[in-house]
Write an enzyme that holds these catalytic residues in place. Sequence first.
Site, PDB file in Angstrom:
ATOM      1  N   HIS A 309       0.843  -1.196   0.000  1.00  0.00           N
ATOM      2  CA  HIS A 309       0.000   0.000   0.000  1.00  0.00           C
ATOM      3  C   HIS A 309       0.871   1.236   0.000  1.00  0.00           C
ATOM      4  O   HIS A 309       1.935   1.243   0.622  1.00  0.00           O
ATOM      5  CB  HIS A 309      -0.908   0.020   1.241  1.00  0.00           C
ATOM      6  CG  HIS A 309      -2.058   0.947   1.089  1.00  0.00           C
ATOM      7  ND1 HIS A 309      -1.968   2.293   1.347  1.00  0.00           N
ATOM      8  CD2 HIS A 309      -3.323   0.722   0.660  1.00  0.00           C
ATOM      9  CE1 HIS A 309      -3.135   2.856   1.089  1.00  0.00           C
ATOM     10  NE2 HIS A 309      -3.972   1.939   0.673  1.00  0.00           N
ATOM     11  N   ASP A 366      -8.012  -5.220   0.056  1.00  0.00           N
ATOM     12  CA  ASP A 366      -8.551  -6.067  -1.011  1.00  0.00           C
ATOM     13  C   ASP A 366      -8.205  -7.548  -0.855  1.00  0.00           C
ATOM     14  O   ASP A 366      -8.748  -8.381  -1.575  1.00  0.00           O
ATOM     15  CB  ASP A 366      -8.051  -5.558  -2.371  1.00  0.00           C
ATOM     16  CG  ASP A 366      -8.603  -4.187  -2.685  1.00  0.00           C
ATOM     17  OD1 ASP A 366      -9.814  -3.995  -2.466  1.00  0.00           O
ATOM     18  OD2 ASP A 366      -7.841  -3.310  -3.123  1.00  0.00           O
TER      19      ASP A 366
HETATM   20  N1  CMC Z   1       4.005  -7.709  -4.703  1.00  0.00           N
HETATM   21  C1  CMC Z   1       5.346  -7.688  -4.872  1.00  0.00           C
HETATM   22  N2  CMC Z   1       6.115  -6.591  -4.694  1.00  0.00           N
HETATM   23  C2  CMC Z   1       5.500  -5.461  -4.365  1.00  0.00           C
HETATM   24  C3  CMC Z   1       4.108  -5.398  -4.173  1.00  0.00           C
HETATM   25  C4  CMC Z   1       3.360  -6.585  -4.357  1.00  0.00           C
HETATM   26  N3  CMC Z   1       2.031  -6.567  -4.192  1.00  0.00           N
HETATM   27  N4  CMC Z   1       3.760  -4.130  -3.866  1.00  0.00           N
HETATM   28  C5  CMC Z   1       4.902  -3.420  -3.862  1.00  0.00           C
HETATM   29  N5  CMC Z   1       5.954  -4.215  -4.140  1.00  0.00           N
HETATM   30  C6  CMC Z   1       7.377  -3.829  -4.179  1.00  0.00           C
HETATM   31  C7  CMC Z   1       7.696  -3.057  -5.443  1.00  0.00           C
HETATM   32  O1  CMC Z   1       8.092  -3.901  -6.479  1.00  0.00           O
HETATM   33  C8  CMC Z   1       8.796  -2.144  -4.964  1.00  0.00           C
HETATM   34  O2  CMC Z   1       9.981  -2.919  -4.879  1.00  0.00           O
HETATM   35  P1  CMC Z   1      11.419  -2.247  -5.212  1.00  0.00           P
HETATM   36  O3  CMC Z   1      11.595  -1.213  -4.144  1.00  0.00           O
HETATM   37  O4  CMC Z   1      12.375  -3.360  -5.147  1.00  0.00           O
HETATM   38  O5  CMC Z   1      11.294  -1.641  -6.572  1.00  0.00           O
HETATM   39  C9  CMC Z   1       8.388  -1.804  -3.531  1.00  0.00           C
HETATM   40  O6  CMC Z   1       7.583  -2.923  -3.095  1.00  0.00           O
HETATM   41  C10 CMC Z   1       7.576  -0.527  -3.406  1.00  0.00           C
HETATM   42  O7  CMC Z   1       6.447  -0.633  -4.270  1.00  0.00           O
HETATM   43  P2  CMC Z   1       5.872   0.557  -5.133  1.00  0.00           P
HETATM   44  O8  CMC Z   1       5.187   0.004  -6.319  1.00  0.00           O
HETATM   45  O9  CMC Z   1       6.948   1.577  -5.358  1.00  0.00           O
HETATM   46  O10 CMC Z   1       4.834   1.176  -4.102  1.00  0.00           O
HETATM   47  P3  CMC Z   1       3.620   2.114  -4.456  1.00  0.00           P
HETATM   48  O11 CMC Z   1       3.299   2.848  -3.229  1.00  0.00           O
HETATM   49  O12 CMC Z   1       3.909   2.918  -5.679  1.00  0.00           O
HETATM   50  O13 CMC Z   1       2.436   1.082  -4.868  1.00  0.00           O
HETATM   51  C11 CMC Z   1       0.628  -0.427  -4.668  1.00  0.00           C
HETATM   52  C12 CMC Z   1       1.447   0.672  -3.990  1.00  0.00           C
HETATM   53  C13 CMC Z   1      -0.620  -0.691  -3.851  1.00  0.00           C
HETATM   54  C14 CMC Z   1       0.187   0.070  -6.053  1.00  0.00           C
HETATM   55  C15 CMC Z   1       1.493  -1.703  -4.788  1.00  0.00           C
HETATM   56  O14 CMC Z   1       1.830  -2.164  -3.503  1.00  0.00           O
HETATM   57  C16 CMC Z   1       0.804  -2.812  -5.583  1.00  0.00           C
HETATM   58  O15 CMC Z   1       0.897  -2.834  -6.808  1.00  0.00           O
HETATM   59  N6  CMC Z   1       0.079  -3.764  -4.890  1.00  0.00           N
HETATM   60  C17 CMC Z   1      -0.675  -4.789  -5.578  1.00  0.00           C
HETATM   61  C18 CMC Z   1      -2.002  -4.227  -6.058  1.00  0.00           C
HETATM   62  C19 CMC Z   1      -2.967  -4.009  -4.907  1.00  0.00           C
HETATM   63  O16 CMC Z   1      -3.167  -4.862  -4.062  1.00  0.00           O
HETATM   64  N7  CMC Z   1      -3.621  -2.826  -4.914  1.00  0.00           N
HETATM   65  C20 CMC Z   1      -4.621  -2.459  -3.904  1.00  0.00           C
HETATM   66  C21 CMC Z   1      -4.147  -1.342  -3.024  1.00  0.00           C
HETATM   67  S1  CMC Z   1      -5.154  -1.091  -1.558  1.00  0.00           S
HETATM   68  C22 CMC Z   1      -6.709  -0.643  -2.099  1.00  0.00           C
HETATM   69  C23 CMC Z   1      -6.839   0.583  -2.911  1.00  0.00           C
HETATM   70  O17 CMC Z   1      -5.925   1.352  -3.192  1.00  0.00           O
HETATM   71  O18 CMC Z   1      -7.939   0.820  -3.331  1.00  0.00           O
END
Ligand code: CMC
Length: 433
Positions: A309, A366
């Site tokens: 998140h 989720d």
């Molecule tokens: N699985 C594997 N690795 C992950 C995941 C995941 N679900 N989420 C983040 N990471 C890793 C990412 O690859 C990155 O690694 P590195 O630093 O080595 O590059 C690190 O963690 C930070 O991730 P980010 O993508 O820079 O973080 P963000 O704040 O931009 O993204 C997120 C947040 C929710 C989009 C992301 O965690 C994600 O894609 N999660 C899966 C989709 C999901 O479950 N979304 C629902 C979010 S909660 C409900 C809502 O928003 O409505």
Amino acid sequence: MPLEPIGQATIKIDEHELACPIFRGSEGERAIDISKLRKETGTITYDPGFMNTGSCSSAITFIDGEKGILRYRGYDVADLAENCEFIEVAYLLTRGSLPTAEQKSRYSGLLNQHSMIHEDMREFFSHYPEHSHPMAILSAMVVSLSSFYPELGQNRHEDLDMTVTRLISKLRTIAAFSYKKSIGEPAVYPRHDFKYCENFLNMMFSSPVRKEPFTPVMVEATNKLLILHADHEQNCSASVVRAVGSSGANLYASISAGICALWGPLHGGANEHVIRMLVDIHARGTKVKEVIARAKDPRHPFRLMGFGHRVYKSYDPRARIAKELCQKVIAANNTHDPLLDIAQELEAEALADPYFQDRNLYPNVDFYTGLTYREMGIPTNMFTVMFAIGRLPGWIAQWLELKNDTETRIARPRQVYTGPNVRTVDPIENRED
Ligand code: CMC
């Protein structure tokens, strides 16, 4: 709302020095006001994904992502989920305080009064192709409401109040109708003898041959799940609602845009993708360790859906409540869902893994909500619609706050241009591919 400065920071760029006020919110978070930065220094900020950018001040929702705290207007989400029905939380978000018994009963009556949609709108459903995604229908129907209820244009307080109530009431009717269309059954009309969530479940599941097909546990679960979704401060869809609203677009148009933003798999669409991921793991018999390894592989686009998140760097408080609720609904139904076993195994494996620990990746809202909806018989492509019904009061509250904020300006970020410098058009015969 104008904020009182508590201090000052100085930004120095080349020969320019700019004194920037520092503000503090009611829970102690600090922000530096850089609104004069470009004018005074010719430089802008660069913050992809707005990870460090506060776009407004807001008195609606507070999140402490490090401590796993979520409060709507000061009330902890667990307290609200335990002690309130969804419409009380909708009232709280859109009107500012929890209703008294009398206010709740009047509000419930108003929601019933506005629960039908115009018959001409009902016709729309029959023209969507089979297997249309209900989120596409939902968004289109919501923006269409502005044609059917044009009072909105007059922008009087009572009209706005009516519009808000009408929208909260009608969204669940539209949602249920779109589901009925997708399975080829006749639409079931709302009923005045049912409350908000019962009415929704009835419109979803009853048919000419099946009456009142819901249990008290389903009603309780619906209320709780919608409360968990009700607001989440400046998330992607709320920011979209605010951005569209800042241009002067009407409430229906702004909410319709928010629905589209929510649909994405990184946002509310994740609940659908969690189930698709679990179904795939189950069908293929993939080992949980392999799934985790794939999620960690930087060369692989796969992510563990329902994990991570932007704001929570600890366990999402909504995920905790959703997990317990899921177990409760399954126990009440006296069933067993192998997907819940896989989800719990995935969670245990991920939480013990240094990759997830170092990045503070925990289950988000989720991860378990979809499993609960599934247990209630709600089909997978309706999960994000459920999220939208829950999030609607939050979107509306954000939109109303924007409208009443004297600091509101049209949302219009800047950019750092990296394209070609000026050039001239070659005659077409001289251009090369
Ligand atoms: N699985 C594997 N690795 C992950 C995941 C995941 N679900 N989420 C983040 N990471 C890793 C990412 O690859 C990155 O690694 P590195 O630093 O080595 O590059 C690190 O963690 C930070 O991730 P980010 O993508 O820079 O973080 P963000 O704040 O931009 O993204 C997120 C947040 C929710 C989009 C992301 O965690 C994600 O894609 N999660 C899966 C989709 C999901 O479950 N979304 C629902 C979010 S909660 C409900 C809502 O928003 O409505």
